[in-house]
Design a protein around this motif. Structure first.
Motif, short mmCIF file in Angstrom:
data_model
loop_
_atom_site.label_atom_id
_atom_site.label_comp_id
_atom_site.label_asym_id
_atom_site.label_seq_id
_atom_site.Cartn_x
_atom_site.Cartn_y
_atom_site.Cartn_z
N ALA A 137 0.78 -1.24 0.00
CA ALA A 137 0.00 0.00 0.00
C ALA A 137 0.81 1.29 0.00
CB ALA A 137 -0.96 0.00 1.19
N ALA A 138 2.06 1.27 -0.42
CA ALA A 138 2.82 2.53 -0.49
C ALA A 138 2.12 3.50 -1.42
CB ALA A 138 4.24 2.26 -0.98
N ARG A 139 2.01 4.76 -0.98
CA ARG A 139 1.37 5.79 -1.80
C ARG A 139 2.31 6.24 -2.92
NH1 ARG A 139 -2.31 3.43 1.22
NH2 ARG A 139 -3.87 4.84 2.15
N LYS A 140 1.74 6.79 -3.96
CA LYS A 140 2.55 7.30 -5.06
C LYS A 140 3.39 8.48 -4.59
CE LYS A 140 -0.59 5.91 -8.77
NZ LYS A 140 -1.44 6.37 -9.90
N SER A 141 4.58 8.62 -5.17
CA SER A 141 5.47 9.72 -4.83
C SER A 141 6.19 10.18 -6.09
CB SER A 141 6.50 9.29 -3.78
OG SER A 141 7.53 10.24 -3.65
N PRO A 142 6.35 11.48 -6.27
CA PRO A 142 7.09 11.97 -7.44
C PRO A 142 8.59 11.67 -7.36
CG PRO A 142 6.56 13.79 -5.97
CD PRO A 142 5.84 12.59 -5.44
N ASN A 143 9.04 11.21 -6.20
CA ASN A 143 10.47 10.98 -5.99
C ASN A 143 10.92 9.57 -6.35
OD1 ASN A 143 10.76 13.63 -4.92
ND2 ASN A 143 10.00 12.89 -2.94
N THR A 144 9.97 8.69 -6.66
CA THR A 144 10.34 7.30 -6.93
C THR A 144 9.35 6.66 -7.88
OG1 THR A 144 10.70 5.11 -5.92
CG2 THR A 144 9.07 6.55 -4.87
N GLY A 145 9.83 5.64 -8.58
CA GLY A 145 8.95 4.85 -9.44
C GLY A 145 8.27 3.72 -8.70
#
Length: 425
Positions: A137-145
């Motif tokens: 369930a990790a949320r989306k982040s602009p820092n990683t794919g």
């Protein structure tokens, strides 16, 4: 070649051969045992813990286990599900809420390690549970794919074990029962218990397998509540049942590599239902960033994430129906199941989209018959190189280099000898 030169060359070859053999044989974390032939509590396999610091760096690229899914096909607009409204209980080493990708996504289930601090489930000194939760369930982040398979699901975290295996069957049972009381949708257990030798826990529960009946009863409560229980098969790399994975109502998950084959370390047997990526698995770590790890511990949450997606999309489905859908849509190139990867490698997109408008399958008390009769299409296997392939290639190159070096040494000795003889004349 003089005898001295020959000895030096032979010694060089032996040394190079040892180096090559070492490179060709990957090592996996050993698991503690309470004695020869004794039942043992096998908590986790932290194969890459020494290579990871908390916090770690953000990894910009998309990891291979998500590339095989094709994330654009797994979005809500294509599958109708992101896991929203579903809670997944993670019974593990705790989950750190300090990682930005898990902030606001984790609820505190508590700690069963009463003699240790912190006494809650939202801290993770080990890092194992945080990796497990991130895959789900990790949320989306602009820092990683990297992102979780069910990025809108919630995590209910229980700190029930640690790197020393301080948890036991009783604490596992207590955590399962509490998760059932809290009405979660999915339970992920990335740890296992096993007995020594060819034992039958039903016939000799106290001697052969302490706590077996209590664990069996807890799993039965989860099934009665229509909770999908997912458990890892274990990392011994050999054949033999492990529990709770081997209980019939638990979705037992082995580890696969980039070629959709069983990872070398993955425990196998007739109890394995499906496989999922478990090699070079990227996920969240405490305090921020991501690290890579290996093990069936990280294959199980991959499947738990798919179960959460199905729970959210089909809230009326029973646990048996969700298990059957995951098994039916797994990638395999044979009609039946096998003891290495079960019904095949889980296909999240197909599980959510098979047949266009998906109809609930009919749950069967004998899923083997139903799955054998289902139309199955062989799935293409990937051609990506596995870690084992790389180790073999590296070993071959090192050994080849050793042979060339010895040959060059021998040839050079002959040239030098002839040059000296000509100089004397």
């Amino acid at each position: 070649m003089s005898s001295g030169t020959f000895r030096r060359a032979a010694a060089s070859f032996v040394v190079l051969g040892v180096v090559g053999a070492t490179a060709a044989a990957p090592a996996y974390a050993a698991e503690p045992s309470s004695g020869v032939g004794a039942p043992r509590w096998s908590p986790i396999s932290i194969a890459a813990a020494s290579e990871c610091t908390f916090p770690s760096q953000d990894v910009k690229s998309t990891p291979w286990a998500l590339q095989r899914v094709v994330l654009t096909e797994l979005g809500a607009d294509k599958t109708g599900s992101t896991g929203k409204g579903v809670t997944v209980a993670v019974i593990d080493t705790g989950v750190s809420i300090e990682n930005p990708q898990l902030a606001g996504a984790v609820d505190n289930g508590g700690s069963y390690l009463n003699d240790q601090f912190p006494k809650d489930g939202i801290n993770d000194p080990v890092g194992h549970g945080t990796k497990v939760a991130g895959i789900i369930a990790a949320r989306k982040s602009p820092n990683t794919g990297f992102v979780g398979l069910a990025p809108d699901a919630r995590i209910l975290s229980y700190r029930q074990n640690d790197a020393q295996g301080s948890g036991n069957v009783e604490t596992l049972v207590a955590a399962i029962e509490d998760a059932v009381r809290r009405n979660v949708g999915v339970i992920n257990i990335s740890q296992d218990v096993r007995g020594g030798g060819d034992i039958d826990p039903d016939n000799d529960p106290d001697h052969a397998f302490g706590g077996y009946q209590k664990l069996k009863a807890a799993i039965a409560k989860a099934e009665a509540a229509e909770i999908v229980v997912v458990a890892s098969s274990g990392n011994d790399g050999r054949e033999g049942n492990t529990y709770p994975a081997a209980f019939p109502t638990v979705l037992a998950v082995g580890a696969s590599d980039r070629n959709n084959e069983r990872a070398q370390f993955s425990q196998y047997g007739d109890f394995v239902d499906v496989a999922a990526p478990g090699v070079d698995m990227l996920s969240t770590v405490p305090k921020g960033g991501q690290c890579v790890d290996n093990g069936t511990s990280f294959s199980a949450p991959y499947v738990a994430g798919v179960a959460a997606l199905l729970k959210a999309k089909y809230p009326g489905w029973k646990a048996a129906q969700i298990r059957a859908r995951i098994e039916q849509t797994a990638q395999r190139n044979e009609r039946g199941r096998n003891r290495f990867i079960g019904w095949g490698v889980v296909d999240p997109v197909k599980a959510l989209t098979v047949g266009g408008e998906v109809q609930a399958p009919t749950a069967s008390a004998n899923p083997t018959v139903k799955l054998d009769a289902a139309p199955i299409q062989a799935q293409p296997l990937g051609l990506a190189e596995t870690q084992e392939d790389r180790n073999r290639r590296t070993g071959t190159l090192v050994l080849g280099g050793g042979v060339l070096a010895v040959a060059a040494l021998a040839g050079g000795s002959v040239v030098l000898r002839d040059y000296r003889r000509r100089g004397r004349h």
